[in-house]
Design an enzyme around this catalytic site. Structure first.
Site, PDB file in Angstrom:
ATOM      1  N   SER A 111       8.430   3.319   5.254  1.00 46.64           N
ATOM      2  CA  SER A 111       9.434   3.846   4.363  1.00 46.64           C
ATOM      3  C   SER A 111       9.071   3.600   2.912  1.00 46.64           C
ATOM      4  O   SER A 111       7.966   3.880   2.486  1.00 46.64           O
ATOM      5  CB  SER A 111      10.793   3.253   4.717  1.00 46.64           C
ATOM      6  OG  SER A 111      11.824   3.861   3.997  1.00 46.64           O
TER       7      SER A 111
ATOM      8  N   ASP B 276       0.859  -1.184   0.000  1.00 41.91           N
ATOM      9  CA  ASP B 276       0.000   0.000   0.000  1.00 41.91           C
ATOM     10  C   ASP B 276       0.900   1.240   0.000  1.00 41.91           C
ATOM     11  O   ASP B 276       1.962   1.238   0.619  1.00 41.91           O
ATOM     12  CB  ASP B 276      -0.863   0.038   1.255  1.00 41.91           C
ATOM     13  CG  ASP B 276      -2.026  -0.932   1.216  1.00 41.91           C
ATOM     14  OD1 ASP B 276      -2.055  -1.807   0.315  1.00 41.91           O
ATOM     15  OD2 ASP B 276      -2.906  -0.831   2.083  1.00 41.91           O
TER      16      ASP B 276
ATOM     17  N   HIS C  29       4.743  -7.322   0.418  1.00 45.04           N
ATOM     18  CA  HIS C  29       4.407  -8.638  -0.103  1.00 45.04           C
ATOM     19  C   HIS C  29       5.105  -8.911  -1.430  1.00 45.04           C
ATOM     20  O   HIS C  29       5.688  -8.015  -2.039  1.00 45.04           O
ATOM     21  CB  HIS C  29       2.889  -8.752  -0.261  1.00 45.04           C
ATOM     22  CG  HIS C  29       2.142  -8.702   1.039  1.00 45.04           C
ATOM     23  ND1 HIS C  29       1.463  -9.782   1.564  1.00 45.04           N
ATOM     24  CD2 HIS C  29       1.981  -7.698   1.942  1.00 45.04           C
ATOM     25  CE1 HIS C  29       0.911  -9.445   2.725  1.00 45.04           C
ATOM     26  NE2 HIS C  29       1.205  -8.175   2.976  1.00 45.04           N
TER      27      HIS C  29
END
Length: 298
Positions: A254, A90, A147
Protein backbone atom coordinates in the site's frame (compact mmCIF):
# COMPACT_ATOMS: atom_id res chain seq x y z
CA UNK A 1 -12.68 4.61 -21.20
CA UNK A 2 -10.80 1.73 -19.55
CA UNK A 3 -9.63 3.99 -16.72
CA UNK A 4 -13.21 5.09 -16.10
CA UNK A 5 -14.32 1.46 -15.82
CA UNK A 6 -11.49 0.73 -13.37
CA UNK A 7 -12.55 3.62 -11.14
CA UNK A 8 -16.20 2.59 -11.20
CA UNK A 9 -15.21 -0.93 -10.21
CA UNK A 10 -13.45 0.55 -7.17
CA UNK A 11 -16.85 1.72 -5.93
CA UNK A 12 -18.86 -1.34 -6.98
CA UNK A 13 -16.65 -4.26 -5.99
CA UNK A 14 -17.04 -5.84 -2.51
CA UNK A 15 -13.58 -4.67 -1.43
CA UNK A 16 -13.72 -5.98 2.14
CA UNK A 17 -14.83 -9.43 1.04
CA UNK A 18 -12.14 -9.56 -1.65
CA UNK A 19 -9.52 -8.46 0.87
CA UNK A 20 -10.57 -11.13 3.38
CA UNK A 21 -10.46 -13.76 0.66
CA UNK A 22 -7.02 -12.62 -0.49
CA UNK A 23 -5.72 -12.57 3.09
CA UNK A 24 -7.04 -16.08 3.70
CA UNK A 25 -5.44 -17.40 0.52
CA UNK A 26 -2.12 -15.65 1.14
CA UNK A 27 -1.74 -17.45 4.48
CA UNK A 28 -2.50 -20.93 3.11
CA UNK A 29 0.23 -23.54 2.70
CA UNK A 30 -0.93 -24.94 -0.62
CA UNK A 31 2.23 -26.69 -1.79
CA UNK A 32 2.62 -26.68 -5.57
CA UNK A 33 -0.20 -24.11 -5.95
CA UNK A 34 1.55 -21.66 -3.61
CA UNK A 35 4.80 -22.14 -5.53
CA UNK A 36 3.01 -21.54 -8.82
CA UNK A 37 1.36 -18.34 -7.56
CA UNK A 38 4.62 -17.03 -6.11
CA UNK A 39 6.61 -17.74 -9.28
CA UNK A 40 3.90 -16.28 -11.52
CA UNK A 41 3.65 -13.13 -9.38
CA UNK A 42 7.44 -12.68 -9.26
CA UNK A 43 7.72 -13.11 -13.02
CA UNK A 44 4.79 -10.84 -13.88
CA UNK A 45 5.94 -7.99 -11.60
CA UNK A 46 9.67 -8.54 -12.20
CA UNK A 47 10.49 -8.89 -8.53
CA UNK A 48 14.24 -8.54 -7.84
CA UNK A 49 14.79 -11.68 -5.82
CA UNK A 50 18.58 -11.31 -5.78
CA UNK A 51 18.04 -8.65 -3.09
CA UNK A 52 16.11 -11.04 -0.85
CA UNK A 53 17.64 -12.84 2.09
CA UNK A 54 16.21 -16.00 0.56
CA UNK A 55 16.10 -15.76 -3.27
CA UNK A 56 14.66 -19.27 -3.78
CA UNK A 57 11.05 -18.73 -4.90
CA UNK A 58 10.13 -22.38 -4.40
CA UNK A 59 11.08 -22.31 -0.71
CA UNK A 60 8.28 -20.01 0.51
CA UNK A 61 5.53 -21.94 2.29
CA UNK A 62 2.89 -19.22 1.87
CA UNK A 63 2.40 -16.24 -0.41
CA UNK A 64 2.67 -13.90 2.58
CA UNK A 65 6.04 -15.40 3.52
CA UNK A 66 7.23 -14.41 0.05
CA UNK A 67 5.53 -11.02 0.08
CA UNK A 68 7.09 -9.82 3.34
CA UNK A 69 10.46 -11.42 2.57
CA UNK A 70 13.38 -9.72 4.35
CA UNK A 71 16.28 -8.33 2.34
CA UNK A 72 19.81 -9.66 2.52
CA UNK A 73 22.24 -7.84 4.81
CA UNK A 74 23.62 -4.71 3.16
CA UNK A 75 20.98 -4.54 0.43
CA UNK A 76 19.73 -1.18 1.75
CA UNK A 77 22.50 0.90 3.37
CA UNK A 78 21.11 3.49 5.78
CA UNK A 79 22.28 7.09 5.29
CA UNK A 80 24.84 7.56 8.06
CA UNK A 81 24.68 11.33 8.64
CA UNK A 82 22.83 11.83 11.98
CA UNK A 83 21.30 15.04 10.62
CA UNK A 84 19.73 13.19 7.67
CA UNK A 85 16.53 11.15 7.73
CA UNK A 86 16.29 7.93 5.70
CA UNK A 87 13.55 6.98 3.27
CA UNK A 88 11.14 4.62 5.04
CA UNK A 89 10.25 2.30 2.16
CA UNK A 90 10.95 1.08 -1.32
CA UNK A 91 8.46 2.49 -3.82
CA UNK A 92 7.88 5.83 -5.49
CA UNK A 93 7.02 9.28 -4.21
CA UNK A 94 3.40 9.94 -5.06
CA UNK A 95 3.48 13.51 -3.75
CA UNK A 96 5.54 15.53 -1.31
CA UNK A 97 5.80 19.13 -0.23
CA UNK A 98 4.33 21.71 2.09
CA UNK A 99 1.04 21.34 3.92
CA UNK A 100 -0.92 24.46 2.98
CA UNK A 101 -2.45 25.40 6.33
CA UNK A 102 -4.28 22.05 6.81
CA UNK A 103 -4.52 21.02 3.15
CA UNK A 104 -2.50 18.07 1.82
CA UNK A 105 -2.10 17.58 -1.93
CA UNK A 106 -3.31 14.19 -3.17
CA UNK A 107 -3.27 14.61 -6.96
CA UNK A 108 -4.25 17.22 -9.50
CA UNK A 109 -7.57 18.69 -8.37
CA UNK A 110 -7.66 16.72 -5.10
CA UNK A 111 -6.71 17.77 -1.58
CA UNK A 112 -7.58 16.36 1.83
CA UNK A 113 -7.24 17.82 5.31
CA UNK A 114 -4.85 17.00 8.10
CA UNK A 115 -7.71 16.59 10.54
CA UNK A 116 -9.48 14.10 8.26
CA UNK A 117 -6.26 12.12 7.76
CA UNK A 118 -5.67 12.05 11.53
CA UNK A 119 -9.20 10.83 12.28
CA UNK A 120 -10.50 14.12 13.67
CA UNK A 121 -7.67 14.53 16.19
CA UNK A 122 -7.49 18.34 15.91
CA UNK A 123 -4.84 18.70 18.63
CA UNK A 124 -2.50 16.37 16.76
CA UNK A 125 -3.37 17.99 13.42
CA UNK A 126 -2.52 21.43 14.81
CA UNK A 127 1.11 20.36 15.37
CA UNK A 128 1.56 19.65 11.66
CA UNK A 129 -0.35 22.61 10.21
CA UNK A 130 1.88 24.30 7.58
CA UNK A 131 4.39 21.48 7.98
CA UNK A 132 5.60 18.97 5.39
CA UNK A 133 4.22 15.70 4.04
CA UNK A 134 5.46 12.88 1.84
CA UNK A 135 3.37 10.08 0.32
CA UNK A 136 5.22 6.93 -0.79
CA UNK A 137 3.42 4.34 -2.92
CA UNK A 138 4.55 0.72 -2.68
CA UNK A 139 3.90 -1.19 -5.90
CA UNK A 140 3.36 -4.98 -5.90
CA UNK A 141 6.98 -5.65 -6.91
CA UNK A 142 8.45 -3.65 -4.04
CA UNK A 143 9.91 -4.72 -0.70
CA UNK A 144 6.98 -4.36 1.71
CA UNK A 145 8.55 -3.72 5.09
CA UNK A 146 8.49 -0.14 6.39
CA UNK A 147 11.38 1.33 8.36
CA UNK A 148 12.13 4.31 10.60
CA UNK A 149 13.40 7.51 8.93
CA UNK A 150 15.20 8.46 12.17
CA UNK A 151 15.52 7.41 15.79
CA UNK A 152 12.13 7.75 17.44
CA UNK A 153 10.15 6.98 20.58
CA UNK A 154 6.61 5.79 19.92
CA UNK A 155 4.02 7.90 21.76
CA UNK A 156 0.73 6.96 20.14
CA UNK A 157 -0.82 4.52 17.67
CA UNK A 158 -4.30 4.99 16.23
CA UNK A 159 -6.13 2.43 14.14
CA UNK A 160 -8.71 4.06 11.86
CA UNK A 161 -11.24 1.85 10.06
CA UNK A 162 -12.20 2.89 6.56
CA UNK A 163 -12.63 2.00 2.93
CA UNK A 164 -10.25 -0.25 1.03
CA UNK A 165 -9.82 1.56 -2.27
CA UNK A 166 -6.73 0.79 -4.29
CA UNK A 167 -4.04 3.43 -3.72
CA UNK A 168 -2.35 3.27 -7.12
CA UNK A 169 -1.77 6.54 -9.07
CA UNK A 170 -4.95 6.12 -11.14
CA UNK A 171 -7.12 5.86 -8.03
CA UNK A 172 -5.29 8.71 -6.29
CA UNK A 173 -6.07 10.94 -9.26
CA UNK A 174 -9.76 10.07 -9.30
CA UNK A 175 -11.07 9.18 -5.81
CA UNK A 176 -11.51 12.25 -3.55
CA UNK A 177 -10.05 12.10 -0.01
CA UNK A 178 -8.53 8.72 -0.79
CA UNK A 179 -5.99 8.55 2.04
CA UNK A 180 -8.37 10.11 4.56
CA UNK A 181 -11.10 7.57 3.81
CA UNK A 182 -9.05 4.35 3.60
CA UNK A 183 -8.22 2.14 6.56
CA UNK A 184 -4.93 3.22 8.20
CA UNK A 185 -2.62 2.93 11.19
CA UNK A 186 -1.29 6.27 12.46
CA UNK A 187 1.97 6.20 14.45
CA UNK A 188 3.26 9.28 16.30
CA UNK A 189 6.93 9.42 17.32
CA UNK A 190 9.04 11.82 19.36
CA UNK A 191 12.28 12.42 17.44
CA UNK A 192 15.30 14.72 17.51
CA UNK A 193 13.63 16.53 14.60
CA UNK A 194 10.41 17.08 16.50
CA UNK A 195 7.16 15.10 16.37
CA UNK A 196 6.86 12.83 13.31
CA UNK A 197 3.88 10.86 12.10
CA UNK A 198 4.23 7.74 9.95
CA UNK A 199 0.98 6.33 8.59
CA UNK A 200 0.47 2.89 7.06
CA UNK A 201 -2.50 3.11 4.67
CA UNK A 202 -4.55 0.02 3.83
CA UNK A 203 -5.99 -0.78 0.41
CA UNK A 204 -7.87 -3.42 -1.56
CA UNK A 205 -6.31 -6.87 -1.07
CA UNK A 206 -4.07 -5.62 1.78
CA UNK A 207 -4.75 -8.58 4.02
CA UNK A 208 -2.94 -7.21 7.05
CA UNK A 209 -1.08 -4.23 8.52
CA UNK A 210 1.44 -5.08 11.24
CA UNK A 211 3.82 -3.17 13.51
CA UNK A 212 6.87 -4.59 15.27
CA UNK A 213 5.59 -3.62 18.73
CA UNK A 214 1.93 -4.68 18.39
CA UNK A 215 1.98 -7.43 15.77
CA UNK A 216 -1.12 -7.59 13.58
CA UNK A 217 -3.20 -4.42 13.96
CA UNK A 218 -5.72 -5.30 11.26
CA UNK A 219 -7.55 -7.65 10.83
CA UNK A 220 -9.88 -7.96 12.61
CA UNK A 221 -11.81 -5.04 11.14
CA UNK A 222 -14.24 -4.08 13.89
CA UNK A 223 -15.30 -0.72 12.46
CA UNK A 224 -14.16 1.39 15.44
CA UNK A 225 -11.24 3.73 16.02
CA UNK A 226 -8.70 2.31 18.48
CA UNK A 227 -6.00 4.30 20.26
CA UNK A 228 -2.94 3.21 22.22
CA UNK A 229 -0.54 5.52 24.09
CA UNK A 230 3.03 4.74 25.12
CA UNK A 231 5.52 6.08 27.71
CA UNK A 232 8.02 8.85 26.94
CA UNK A 233 11.71 8.07 26.53
CA UNK A 234 13.35 7.00 29.77
CA UNK A 235 10.17 5.68 31.32
CA UNK A 236 9.43 2.01 31.89
CA UNK A 237 7.88 0.41 28.83
CA UNK A 238 9.03 3.07 26.36
CA UNK A 239 9.34 1.81 22.78
CA UNK A 240 12.38 3.25 21.01
CA UNK A 241 13.24 2.42 17.41
CA UNK A 242 16.48 3.30 15.64
CA UNK A 243 16.89 4.90 12.22
CA UNK A 244 16.55 2.21 9.58
CA UNK A 245 14.92 -0.28 11.95
CA UNK A 246 11.78 -2.02 10.72
CA UNK A 247 8.60 -0.57 12.23
CA UNK A 248 5.85 -2.28 10.25
CA UNK A 249 4.84 -4.20 7.17
CA UNK A 250 2.04 -4.73 4.68
CA UNK A 251 0.81 -8.17 3.68
CA UNK A 252 0.04 -7.07 0.16
CA UNK A 253 1.16 -3.53 -0.23
CA UNK A 254 0.00 0.00 0.00
CA UNK A 255 1.16 3.51 0.93
CA UNK A 256 3.17 5.27 3.65
CA UNK A 257 2.52 8.91 4.58
CA UNK A 258 4.99 10.92 6.65
CA UNK A 259 4.17 14.21 8.39
CA UNK A 260 6.69 16.69 9.80
CA UNK A 261 6.14 19.85 11.83
CA UNK A 262 6.89 23.33 10.40
CA UNK A 263 10.56 24.29 10.33
CA UNK A 264 11.83 20.87 11.37
CA UNK A 265 13.24 19.32 8.18
CA UNK A 266 13.58 19.92 4.47
CA UNK A 267 13.33 17.18 1.88
CA UNK A 268 16.38 15.99 -0.06
CA UNK A 269 16.67 18.05 -3.23
CA UNK A 270 16.61 15.01 -5.53
CA UNK A 271 13.13 13.97 -4.39
CA UNK A 272 10.00 14.99 -6.26
CA UNK A 273 6.72 13.51 -7.43
CA UNK A 274 7.50 10.24 -9.21
CA UNK A 275 10.94 9.71 -7.67
CA UNK A 276 11.82 6.05 -7.15
CA UNK A 277 12.65 5.44 -3.48
CA UNK A 278 14.91 2.92 -1.83
CA UNK A 279 14.65 2.44 1.89
CA UNK A 280 17.63 3.94 3.69
CA UNK A 281 18.59 6.58 1.12
CA UNK A 282 18.45 10.30 1.96
CA UNK A 283 14.92 11.50 2.71
CA UNK A 284 15.29 14.84 4.49
CA UNK A 285 17.72 16.87 6.54
CA UNK A 286 17.56 19.00 9.65
CA UNK A 287 16.56 22.59 8.90
CA UNK A 288 18.78 23.81 11.75
CA UNK A 289 21.85 22.22 10.14
CA UNK A 290 20.91 23.51 6.68
CA UNK A 291 20.43 27.04 8.03
CA UNK A 292 23.77 26.93 9.83
CA UNK A 293 25.55 25.73 6.70
CA UNK A 294 24.06 28.58 4.65
CA UNK A 295 24.95 31.34 7.17
CA UNK A 296 28.12 33.20 6.12
CA UNK A 297 30.91 33.49 8.73
CA UNK A 298 31.35 36.81 10.55
Amino acid sequence: MLDSVKIKLQYWLPKVALTRLAGWGAEKKAGWLTRLVVKTFARYYRVEMQEAQNPDLSSYATFNDFFVRPLRDGARPIVADPDMLALPADGAISQLGSIDDDQIFQAKGHYYTLEALLAGNYLLAEQFRNGLFATTYLAPRDYHRVHMPCDGVLREMIYVPGDLFSVNPLTAANVPNLFARNERVICLFDTAFGPMVQILVGATIVGSIETVWAGTVTPPREGIIKRWTYPAEGLEGAIKLDKGQEMGRFKLGSTVINLFTPGSVQFATQLNSGSVTRMGQAFAGSVAVSDAASTPPN
